[in-house]
Design a protein around this motif. Structure first.
Motif, PDB file in Angstrom:
ATOM      1  N   GLU A 158      -1.243  -6.986 -15.811  1.00 40.79           N
ATOM      2  CA  GLU A 158      -1.588  -5.981 -14.791  1.00 40.79           C
ATOM      3  C   GLU A 158      -1.684  -6.612 -13.403  1.00 40.79           C
ATOM      4  OE1 GLU A 158      -4.606  -3.006 -15.684  1.00 40.79           O
ATOM      5  OE2 GLU A 158      -4.567  -3.661 -17.773  1.00 40.79           O
ATOM      6  N   THR A 207      -5.494   0.994  -9.402  1.00 34.82           N
ATOM      7  CA  THR A 207      -4.594   2.136  -9.603  1.00 34.82           C
ATOM      8  C   THR A 207      -3.454   2.111  -8.599  1.00 34.82           C
ATOM      9  OG1 THR A 207      -5.796   3.556  -8.065  1.00 34.82           O
ATOM     10  CG2 THR A 207      -6.543   3.552 -10.392  1.00 34.82           C
ATOM     11  N   GLU A 208      -2.400   2.851  -8.920  1.00 35.41           N
ATOM     12  CA  GLU A 208      -1.273   2.959  -7.999  1.00 35.41           C
ATOM     13  C   GLU A 208      -1.739   3.579  -6.672  1.00 35.41           C
ATOM     14  OE1 GLU A 208       2.325   3.637  -9.816  1.00 35.41           O
ATOM     15  OE2 GLU A 208       3.431   3.969  -7.951  1.00 35.41           O
ATOM     16  N   GLN A 236      -4.630   3.204  -5.323  1.00 31.84           N
ATOM     17  CA  GLN A 236      -5.335   2.157  -4.568  1.00 31.84           C
ATOM     18  C   GLN A 236      -4.342   1.180  -3.933  1.00 31.84           C
ATOM     19  OE1 GLN A 236      -7.987   1.001  -7.821  1.00 31.84           O
ATOM     20  NE2 GLN A 236      -9.759   1.708  -6.645  1.00 31.84           N
TER      21      GLN A 236
END
Ligand SMILES: *Cc1c(COP(=O)(O)O)cnc(C)c1O
Length: 380
Positions: A262, A361-362, A364
């Motif tokens: 990630e 998150t995308e 963010q």
């Protein structure tokens, strides 16, 4: 419209959020804590040995010894290999202060060498120039999650009869040239400070090594120098890995590779979207290197202005590290001065670390990139 009156979508971006990582391990950890409270082996519990075996396997070494912090791992490694007063240890100038603390607390003298422009880790040519008749050990740091050049470091150490202790405190799982962090020298130190790629619920650390004797020495040093109860062959410390922390680490380690993936995806997003934005110099991944992105450190001429702009939009950033080790009051006595390590000093002026953590998150990541793009538009 000015930057001040424009409105933005409100996505808060903390620099680090451990919440997403902990969701999956919360319940099993709590259950094992409850059992520990009833059972009572708060030090030297079986979970310490279980985690040590698991972590040695992860690093590809025969031994791992749990200790109370990354600094303890570094310091006890130096003491166990016999580095002490009168000895010099070569250390990169660009590092967290603990690397130097370990050397001075072992009684030796840190001799600094500048880092390379590309990987920002120990410049092996500079390290070679720093060798004297007192040099015993090279202490490369795998900073920000990217390994130092261990092939060149090993060659330098071999031709000069030097030991290698790795500071792998930011590099759990990183590889370079087919070598894994923690397996590249005589011993390596890891920190499990909560914000590290693998973090405990407080302070913790480990040393990895192929040497049975070194592992036995550190096992004794971490517990009052004893190899058997109340047999004190050497003076030691209270520097054990708590059973509670071993429980946490045991449950988290199987998830580390997924978390590192990630981190890599988030780093790839930043690299893709921030290419050619403003004056940004993005972090370089050198050939053959697979970093684990403990930090995403870019360079920009005025990091404090960009940092303030992002903060006003609810986006938190970091500085790693704003004061080079050789210019801190704590290490003034080493006698270095401004100008001695230009690459490190430029980094201290220009480095800014972007939010990056497993579970970011995308939205963010998008908010961070948009905030940076807006700064450079207004800055023109
Ligand atoms: C975190 C860190 C340490 C020290 O680890 P602690 O667990 O805080 O003692 C040492 N070196 C580096 C490069 C680190 O990032």
């Amino acid at each position: 419209m000015s930057a001040q009156t424009q409105t933005f979508p409100t996505v808060r971006v903390p620099f680090l959020d451990l919440g997403p990582s902990h969701a999956a391990v919360r319940e099993p950890i709590l259950a094992e804590f409850a059992a520990l409270i009833d059972e009572g082996s708060f030090t030297n519990g079986v979970q310490v040995r279980e985690f040590e075996a698991q972590f040695a396997r992860y690093c590809g070494t025969t031994h791992a010894v749990g200790v109370a912090s990354g600094l303890d791992a570094l310091r006890l490694a130096l003491l166990a290999v016999g580095v002490g007063p009168g000895d010099e240890v070569i250390v990169p100038a660009n590092t967290f202060i603990a690397t130097l603390e370990a050397v001075t607390q072992a009684g030796a003298r840190p001799v600094l060498a500048d880092v390379g422009e590309e990987d920002l880790n120990l410049d092996v040519t500079a390290a070679e120039r720093a060798i004297s008749s007192r040099t015993r050990c090279i202490l490369p740091v795998h900073l920000y999650g990217q390994m130092a050049d261990m092939v060149a470091t090993r060659a330098l150490a071999a031709s000069n009869g030097l030991l290698i202790i790795e500071d792998a405190c930011q590099a759990h799982g990183a590889e370079r040239d087919g070598i894994r962090a923690g397996s590249a020298g005589n011993a390596a130190a890891f920190s499990f400070y909560p914000g590290k790629n693998l973090g405990a619920f407080g302070d913790a650390g480990a040393l990895t090594t192929e040497s049975e004797e070194l592992a036995a020495s550190v096992t004794a040093l971490r517990e009052h120098g004893q190899r058997a109860k109340y047999q004190h062959a050497v003076e030691g410390y209270t520097a054990r890995l708590d059973t509670m922390q071993a429980i946490v680490l045991k449950h988290k380690l199987p998830l580390l590779d997924g978390w590192n993936t990630e981190r890599r995806l988030a780093a790839a997003f930043y690299i893709e979207r921030l290419r050619e934005v403003g004056d940004l110099q993005l972090p370089a991944v050198v050939t053959g290197s697979d970093p684990v992105w403990h930090l995403f450190v870019l360079k920009t001429r005025e990091p404090e202005a960009l940092r303030a702009h992002l903060a006003s939009r609810g986006i938190s950033t970091g500085r790693h590290y704003p004061q080079p080790t050789h210019l801190t009051p704590a290490y003034e006595w080493l006698g270095y001065k401004q100008g001695d390590f230009p690459v490190t000093e430029a980094l201290a002026r220009e480095a800014l670390s972007l939010p990056l953590f497993p579970g970011i998150t995308e939205a963010q990541l998008e908010a961070t990139v948009a905030g940076i793009a807006a700064y450079f538009e207004y800055a023109d």
